[in-house]
Design a protein around this motif. Structure first.
Motif, PDB file in Angstrom:
ATOM      1  N   LYS A  39       0.819  -1.205   0.000  1.00  0.00           N
ATOM      2  CA  LYS A  39       0.000   0.000   0.000  1.00  0.00           C
ATOM      3  C   LYS A  39       0.859   1.264   0.000  1.00  0.00           C
ATOM      4  CE  LYS A  39      -4.043  -0.064   0.954  1.00  0.00           C
ATOM      5  NZ  LYS A  39      -5.270  -0.015   0.121  1.00  0.00           N
ATOM      6  N   PHE A  40       2.015   1.210  -0.651  1.00  0.00           N
ATOM      7  CA  PHE A  40       2.828   2.416  -0.783  1.00  0.00           C
ATOM      8  C   PHE A  40       2.144   3.397  -1.736  1.00  0.00           C
ATOM      9  CE2 PHE A  40       5.980  -0.550   0.806  1.00  0.00           C
ATOM     10  CZ  PHE A  40       6.743   0.236   1.642  1.00  0.00           C
ATOM     11  N   ALA A  41       2.495   4.663  -1.608  1.00  0.00           N
ATOM     12  CA  ALA A  41       1.905   5.704  -2.449  1.00  0.00           C
ATOM     13  C   ALA A  41       2.973   6.675  -2.900  1.00  0.00           C
ATOM     14  CB  ALA A  41       0.804   6.444  -1.686  1.00  0.00           C
ATOM     15  N   GLU A  42       2.750   7.271  -4.065  1.00  0.00           N
ATOM     16  CA  GLU A  42       3.617   8.306  -4.594  1.00  0.00           C
ATOM     17  C   GLU A  42       2.749   9.455  -5.097  1.00  0.00           C
ATOM     18  OE1 GLU A  42       6.778   8.465  -4.372  1.00  0.00           O
ATOM     19  OE2 GLU A  42       7.321   6.396  -3.854  1.00  0.00           O
ATOM     20  N   PRO A  43       3.193  10.713  -4.904  1.00  0.00           N
ATOM     21  CA  PRO A  43       2.390  11.860  -5.354  1.00  0.00           C
ATOM     22  C   PRO A  43       2.019  11.779  -6.827  1.00  0.00           C
ATOM     23  CG  PRO A  43       4.201  12.586  -3.961  1.00  0.00           C
ATOM     24  CD  PRO A  43       4.428  11.133  -4.211  1.00  0.00           C
ATOM     25  N   PHE A  44       0.778  12.188  -7.131  1.00  0.00           N
ATOM     26  CA  PHE A  44       0.225  12.224  -8.488  1.00  0.00           C
ATOM     27  C   PHE A  44       0.027  10.827  -9.082  1.00  0.00           C
ATOM     28  CE2 PHE A  44       2.790  16.068  -7.792  1.00  0.00           C
ATOM     29  CZ  PHE A  44       1.783  17.020  -7.816  1.00  0.00           C
ATOM     30  N   ASN A  45       0.056   9.813  -8.236  1.00  0.00           N
ATOM     31  CA  ASN A  45      -0.169   8.438  -8.685  1.00  0.00           C
ATOM     32  C   ASN A  45      -1.347   7.881  -7.891  1.00  0.00           C
ATOM     33  OD1 ASN A  45      -0.074   5.692  -9.298  1.00  0.00           O
ATOM     34  ND2 ASN A  45       2.165   5.632  -9.324  1.00  0.00           N
ATOM     35  N   LYS A  50       3.332  -1.799  -4.689  1.00  0.00           N
ATOM     36  CA  LYS A  50       4.063  -2.781  -3.888  1.00  0.00           C
ATOM     37  C   LYS A  50       5.556  -2.442  -3.938  1.00  0.00           C
ATOM     38  CE  LYS A  50       0.848  -6.528  -5.076  1.00  0.00           C
ATOM     39  NZ  LYS A  50       0.707  -7.835  -5.764  1.00  0.00           N
ATOM     40  N   LYS A  51       6.211  -2.555  -2.775  1.00  0.00           N
ATOM     41  CA  LYS A  51       7.648  -2.308  -2.745  1.00  0.00           C
ATOM     42  C   LYS A  51       8.352  -3.359  -1.896  1.00  0.00           C
ATOM     43  CE  LYS A  51       7.634   2.737  -3.398  1.00  0.00           C
ATOM     44  NZ  LYS A  51       8.222   4.027  -2.987  1.00  0.00           N
ATOM     45  N   LEU A  74      15.075   0.502  -2.593  1.00  0.00           N
ATOM     46  CA  LEU A  74      13.642   0.304  -2.751  1.00  0.00           C
ATOM     47  C   LEU A  74      13.326  -0.129  -4.185  1.00  0.00           C
ATOM     48  CD1 LEU A  74      14.224   3.297  -1.132  1.00  0.00           C
ATOM     49  CD2 LEU A  74      11.873   2.820  -0.474  1.00  0.00           C
ATOM     50  N   PHE A  75      12.548  -1.210  -4.299  1.00  0.00           N
ATOM     51  CA  PHE A  75      12.184  -1.770  -5.603  1.00  0.00           C
ATOM     52  C   PHE A  75      10.658  -1.768  -5.726  1.00  0.00           C
ATOM     53  CE2 PHE A  75      16.257  -3.473  -4.352  1.00  0.00           C
ATOM     54  CZ  PHE A  75      17.025  -3.381  -5.505  1.00  0.00           C
ATOM     55  N   SER A  76      10.132  -0.898  -6.598  1.00  0.00           N
ATOM     56  CA  SER A  76       8.695  -0.774  -6.795  1.00  0.00           C
ATOM     57  C   SER A  76       8.205  -1.753  -7.854  1.00  0.00           C
ATOM     58  CB  SER A  76       8.334   0.643  -7.252  1.00  0.00           C
ATOM     59  OG  SER A  76       8.728   1.612  -6.321  1.00  0.00           O
ATOM     60  N   ASP A  77       6.893  -2.060  -7.801  1.00  0.00           N
ATOM     61  CA  ASP A  77       6.304  -2.825  -8.895  1.00  0.00           C
ATOM     62  C   ASP A  77       5.950  -1.862 -10.036  1.00  0.00           C
ATOM     63  OD1 ASP A  77       3.955  -1.545  -8.177  1.00  0.00           O
ATOM     64  OD2 ASP A  77       2.854  -3.362  -7.676  1.00  0.00           O
ATOM     65  N   LYS A  78       5.315  -2.367 -11.085  1.00  0.00           N
ATOM     66  CA  LYS A  78       5.087  -1.569 -12.292  1.00  0.00           C
ATOM     67  C   LYS A  78       4.087  -0.432 -12.084  1.00  0.00           C
ATOM     68  CE  LYS A  78       1.610  -4.772 -14.143  1.00  0.00           C
ATOM     69  NZ  LYS A  78       1.280  -5.656 -15.288  1.00  0.00           N
ATOM     70  N   ASN A  79       3.387  -0.409 -10.939  1.00  0.00           N
ATOM     71  CA  ASN A  79       2.484   0.711 -10.666  1.00  0.00           C
ATOM     72  C   ASN A  79       3.235   1.998 -10.342  1.00  0.00           C
ATOM     73  OD1 ASN A  79       0.124  -0.726 -11.119  1.00  0.00           O
ATOM     74  ND2 ASN A  79      -0.077  -1.342  -8.975  1.00  0.00           N
ATOM     75  N   ASP A  80       4.534   1.875 -10.101  1.00  0.00           N
ATOM     76  CA  ASP A  80       5.437   3.033  -9.978  1.00  0.00           C
ATOM     77  C   ASP A  80       6.474   2.859 -11.080  1.00  0.00           C
ATOM     78  OD1 ASP A  80       6.898   5.223  -9.080  1.00  0.00           O
ATOM     79  OD2 ASP A  80       7.863   4.130  -7.446  1.00  0.00           O
ATOM     80  N   LYS A 275      -0.481   5.504   3.651  1.00  0.00           N
ATOM     81  CA  LYS A 275      -0.796   4.776   4.881  1.00  0.00           C
ATOM     82  C   LYS A 275      -0.433   3.324   4.611  1.00  0.00           C
ATOM     83  CE  LYS A 275      -4.650   7.951   5.726  1.00  0.00           C
ATOM     84  NZ  LYS A 275      -6.132   8.099   5.882  1.00  0.00           N
ATOM     85  N   THR A 276       0.766   2.935   5.073  1.00  0.00           N
ATOM     86  CA  THR A 276       1.393   1.714   4.567  1.00  0.00           C
ATOM     87  C   THR A 276       1.757   0.734   5.670  1.00  0.00           C
ATOM     88  OG1 THR A 276       2.402   3.119   2.852  1.00  0.00           O
ATOM     89  CG2 THR A 276       3.197   0.850   3.036  1.00  0.00           C
ATOM     90  N   PRO A 277       1.032  -0.387   5.794  1.00  0.00           N
ATOM     91  CA  PRO A 277       1.484  -1.464   6.688  1.00  0.00           C
ATOM     92  C   PRO A 277       2.559  -2.299   5.991  1.00  0.00           C
ATOM     93  CG  PRO A 277      -0.637  -2.029   5.735  1.00  0.00           C
ATOM     94  CD  PRO A 277      -0.286  -0.667   5.209  1.00  0.00           C
ATOM     95  N   MET A 278       3.501  -2.817   6.785  1.00  0.00           N
ATOM     96  CA  MET A 278       4.602  -3.630   6.248  1.00  0.00           C
ATOM     97  C   MET A 278       4.944  -4.769   7.188  1.00  0.00           C
ATOM     98  SD  MET A 278       7.216  -0.564   5.081  1.00  0.00           S
ATOM     99  CE  MET A 278       6.466   0.773   6.027  1.00  0.00           C
ATOM    100  N   ILE A 279       5.624  -5.773   6.650  1.00  0.00           N
ATOM    101  CA  ILE A 279       6.314  -6.768   7.466  1.00  0.00           C
ATOM    102  C   ILE A 279       7.798  -6.450   7.396  1.00  0.00           C
ATOM    103  CG2 ILE A 279       4.571  -8.560   7.217  1.00  0.00           C
ATOM    104  CD1 ILE A 279       6.358  -9.825   5.048  1.00  0.00           C
ATOM    105  N   ARG A 280       8.544  -6.828   8.451  1.00  0.00           N
ATOM    106  CA  ARG A 280       9.953  -6.442   8.547  1.00  0.00           C
ATOM    107  C   ARG A 280      10.759  -7.549   9.200  1.00  0.00           C
ATOM    108  NH1 ARG A 280      12.176  -0.843   9.020  1.00  0.00           N
ATOM    109  NH2 ARG A 280      14.329  -1.031   9.702  1.00  0.00           N
ATOM    110  N   ALA A 281      11.988  -7.746   8.728  1.00  0.00           N
ATOM    111  CA  ALA A 281      12.916  -8.701   9.322  1.00  0.00           C
ATOM    112  C   ALA A 281      14.313  -8.108   9.320  1.00  0.00           C
ATOM    113  CB  ALA A 281      12.893 -10.024   8.559  1.00  0.00           C
ATOM    114  N   GLU A 282      15.117  -8.423  10.364  1.00  0.00           N
ATOM    115  CA  GLU A 282      16.470  -7.868  10.498  1.00  0.00           C
ATOM    116  C   GLU A 282      17.436  -8.923  11.022  1.00  0.00           C
ATOM    117  OE1 GLU A 282      14.972  -3.386  11.904  1.00  0.00           O
ATOM    118  OE2 GLU A 282      15.977  -4.739  13.315  1.00  0.00           O
ATOM    119  N   TYR A 283      18.643  -8.860  10.527  1.00  0.00           N
ATOM    120  CA  TYR A 283      19.745  -9.659  11.061  1.00  0.00           C
ATOM    121  C   TYR A 283      20.833  -8.691  11.523  1.00  0.00           C
ATOM    122  CZ  TYR A 283      24.041 -12.404  11.109  1.00  0.00           C
ATOM    123  OH  TYR A 283      25.241 -12.980  11.489  1.00  0.00           O
TER     124      TYR A 283
END
Length: 285
Positions: A39-45, A50-51, A74-80, A275-283
């Motif tokens: 649910k990422f967003a970019e202005p004027f889009n 998805k990222k 950051l790697f966006s899908d084709k919607n960006d 307004k973006t929920p995410m999952i996260r993992a760290e090492y």
């Protein structure tokens, strides 16, 4: 001339604090991480993006202060869409560095009052590059200002920073290159925290919040808006489950609220508030 003098002053403050930070570290924490959201967003889009985001983070402390470095890929899908073509998504690299000089440690006298355990001077920079089709950001920013270190478990730092920001975008739709443009110097109230707690399992509440004033006119002559960017996560230390040391492997959930992203007003502007929920993992190592 006045803006150039201010910018030189910020650069000198950054060089001075960075020189102090070059001393040997008393402690350090380096990590690689991954997060994902739809649910990422970019202005004027107007559409959700998805990222996949990979990050390298380093924090360290030495006799007179602390350093923080983070690089997000950051790697966006084709919607960006990418400037290379609408069938592929945009790529972005965002780098941030902060150094906080502890004024109490420098002076040899504790500076404590009303729940504050220290006072510092923070300086640093942000920079990015992005390959999207519409804007192709090339942000450069210097920051400097005072920091209060709040007396909590873990840490909570609150800073009031002056920002010297510029950009030099290239629009692939119109093939228009904009010369590097300096926005007005503007303030940001920043909070950054990592507070451990236990709810039957080892958890921590981590994140940052930025409240950024308008930066004046943008490079196209339009007004910019005040920004609110809050990014917070609850992380679970699962290291014990795999026989690793404390805080080696962490997983959790993250949420970002970003209003008027990059200073673009969300009035009639799809995507300017995320307004973006995410999952996260760290090492950590």
């Amino acid at each position: 001339m006045f803006k150039q003098t201010l910018a030189r002053g910020a650069a000198l403050a950054l060089l001075a604090t960075a020189a102090c930070g070059a001393q040997a570290a008393d402690w350090s924490d380096t990590s690689i991480g991954y997060r994902y959201g739809t649910k990422f967003a970019e202005p004027f889009n107007p559409v959700d993006i998805k990222k996949n985001i990979f990050n390298l983070t380093h924090a360290s402390g030495y006799k007179y202060g602390s350093n923080f470095f983070n690089a997000d890929m950051l790697f966006s899908d084709k919607n960006d869409p990418s400037s290379a073509g609408a069938s592929s998504g945009a790529h972005e690299v965002y780098v941030l560095y902060r150094h906080t000089l502890d004024l109490g440690k420098v002076s040899g006298k504790d500076i404590k009052f009303a729940g504050v355990r220290g006072v510092g001077l923070t300086a640093g920079f942000d920079m990015n590059t992005k390959t999207d089709a519409g804007y192709n950001s090339k942000k450069r920013m210097l920051v400097v200002g005072p920091t209060l270190m709040v007396d909590v478990p873990g840490f909570l730092n609150v800073s009031l920073l002056a920002l010297w920001e510029s950009n030099a975008p290239y629009n692939t739709f119109s093939n228009t290159r904009t010369p590097r443009y300096d926005y007005d110097v503007h303030p940001m109230l920043n909070a950054a925290w990592a507070i451990p707690f236990n709810a039957g399992i080892p958890l921590s509440f981590e994140g940052f919040a930025n409240f950024i004033a308008s930066k004046g006119k943008n490079e196209f002559g339009g007004d910019t808006a005040r920004e609110t960017n809050i990014d917070m996560q609850i992380m679970y230390d699962m290291s014990g489950m795999v026989g690793a040391g404390k805080n080696t492997f962490k997983v959790g959930v993250e949420y970002q609220y970003w209003k008027n992203k990059f200073g673009n007003s969300d009035k009639g502007n799809p995507g300017a508030t995320a307004k973006t929920p995410m999952i996260r993992a760290e090492y950590h190592f």
